[in-house]
Design an enzyme around this catalytic site. Structure first.
Site, short mmCIF file in Angstrom:
data_model
loop_
_atom_site.label_atom_id
_atom_site.label_comp_id
_atom_site.label_asym_id
_atom_site.label_seq_id
_atom_site.Cartn_x
_atom_site.Cartn_y
_atom_site.Cartn_z
N ARG A 1 0.79 -1.23 0.00
CA ARG A 1 0.00 0.00 0.00
C ARG A 1 0.83 1.28 0.00
NH1 ARG A 1 -2.77 -4.09 1.73
NH2 ARG A 1 -0.84 -4.54 2.80
N THR A 2 1.84 1.34 0.85
CA THR A 2 2.58 2.61 0.95
C THR A 2 3.27 2.91 -0.38
OG1 THR A 2 2.91 2.19 3.29
CG2 THR A 2 4.29 3.89 2.31
N ARG B 1 11.62 3.62 2.97
CA ARG B 1 11.26 2.63 4.01
C ARG B 1 12.51 1.82 4.32
NH1 ARG B 1 6.04 -1.13 4.05
NH2 ARG B 1 5.23 0.86 4.79
N LYS C 1 25.18 -4.55 -3.48
CA LYS C 1 26.64 -4.57 -3.66
C LYS C 1 27.35 -3.94 -2.46
CE LYS C 1 26.18 -3.81 -8.66
NZ LYS C 1 26.45 -2.81 -9.72
N HIS D 1 5.74 5.73 11.34
CA HIS D 1 5.20 5.64 9.97
C HIS D 1 4.26 6.85 9.83
CE1 HIS D 1 3.91 4.17 6.22
NE2 HIS D 1 3.66 2.91 6.51
#
Ligand code: ASP
Length: 331
Positions: free
Chosen positions: A79-80, A130, A109, A158
């Protein structure tokens, strides 16, 4: 529909002029709900409503044409990430989507967060991040010269979810002051609970926290609740709160935060919201969930008009449209 009727509602150029001074968000990072006072919340919610109206009527506009958003996700998201992408695209902008796992980027890497962020800002006007570590968004913001929007930093915060959660409460029930809000589930690791709780302390609310003992709200947040002198109780049982709740905010047990999986197994199925339980609830209340759900709300609750979680999902796009427009100086 006669398109000429739309003009006055969506005169975004005019809005931009009026709002640039008032929102205080232009060019700012969005790292924590601590940055939002009630005036700013009203502003974002008003813009969110306009975005909803605009999407319903015309689908999209060119407000952010020429702007690019980088979506950098070190943890899974449905959703986000999708709502930020949809928000940007409905406003005419475009997206660099590093959302299917940083394993496909140079992070695999061994590139540092600082270098990844300093690279993305060469291409993008804002970065949505995130990350599994608490404080990662702040760290990224320290390195980036473009705005960083925290889309979840581990078990920390959040903030954009909390804004859409609060917006949903406001839209569903018509107010926030005077409400009894019960949060259920993983209050310890649930970052959405942390952000929403802090945001609700700006209002005159009663808070009920329902969790197994090991998943109680962290002390630092409980201390803020106590300092705010709101009416608060903690319990292990949903039955203790269901009759008086105006909002039942249900959460998933955050499996990925447990170092001991046996402990997770012991609490994962602790709460299930069922139609039987809903019979005890008020007629005018809402059940919310930041999603994904993994069994906490039975599917047979979905047809109950009080089940607001998919409307909540949609609100996420409108609120993120409002935020992007504000941060990029267009609303
Ligand atoms: N989607 C929310 C989050 O990212 C809730 C969850 O994952 O349970 O925090």
């Amino acid at each position: 529909m006669d398109i000429t009727t739309l003009t006055p509602l969506f005169n975004f150029d005019e809005m931009a002029g009026a709002a640039q001074n008032s929102n205080g968000l232009t060019g700012r990072d969005i790292l924590s709900v601590a940055q939002f006072d009630r005036e700013m919340l009203s502003y974002i919610f008003a813009r969110g409503r306009e975005m909803r109206e605009m999407v319903q009527r015309v689908g999209g506009v060119d407000m952010l044409k020429g702007y690019v958003l980088a979506c950098l996700f070190y943890e899974p998201s449905t959703r986000t990430s999708s709502s930020f992408i949809a928000a940007m695209e409905r406003l005419g902008g475009s997206v660099i989507p590093i959302t299917s796992g940083v394993k496909f980027s140079s992070v695999s890497k061994g590139e540092t967060l600082a270098d990844t962020v300093r690279t993305l800002e060469q291409y993008a006007d804002a970065i949505v991040l995130r990350h599994p570590e608490i404080g990662a968004a702040q760290k990224a913001a320290d390195y980036a010269s473009v705005p960083v929007l925290n889309a979840g930093d581990g078990a920390g915060e959040h903030p954009t979810q909390a804004l859409l959660d609060l917006f949903t409460i406001r839209e569903e029930l018509g107010r926030v002051d005077g409400l009894n809000v019960a949060m259920v589930g993983d209050l310890r690791y649930g970052r959405t609970v942390h952000s929403l709780t802090k945001l609700l302390l700006r209002y005159d609310v009663s808070l009920r926290f329902v969790s197994p003992e090991i998943l109680r709200l962290p002390l630092n947040i409980m201390n803020k609740v106590i300092d705010a002198s709101v009416d608060v109780r903690e319990t292990h049982e949903v039955a203790d709160v269901i009759e008086n709740a105006d909002v039942l905010y249900v959460t998933r047990v955050q499996k990925e935060r447990f170092s001991d999986l046996a402990q997770y197994e012991g609490v994962k199925d602790h709460y299930v919201i069922t139609p039987d339980l809903m019979e005890k609830a008020k007629n005018k209340m809402v059940v919310m969930h930041p999603l994904p759900r993994v069994g906490e709300i039975h599917y047979s609750v979905d047809n109950d008009p009080r089940a607001a979680y998919f409307r909540q999902v949609k609100n996420g796009m409108f609120i993120r449209m409002a935020l992007l427009a504000a941060v990029l100086g267009k609303a």
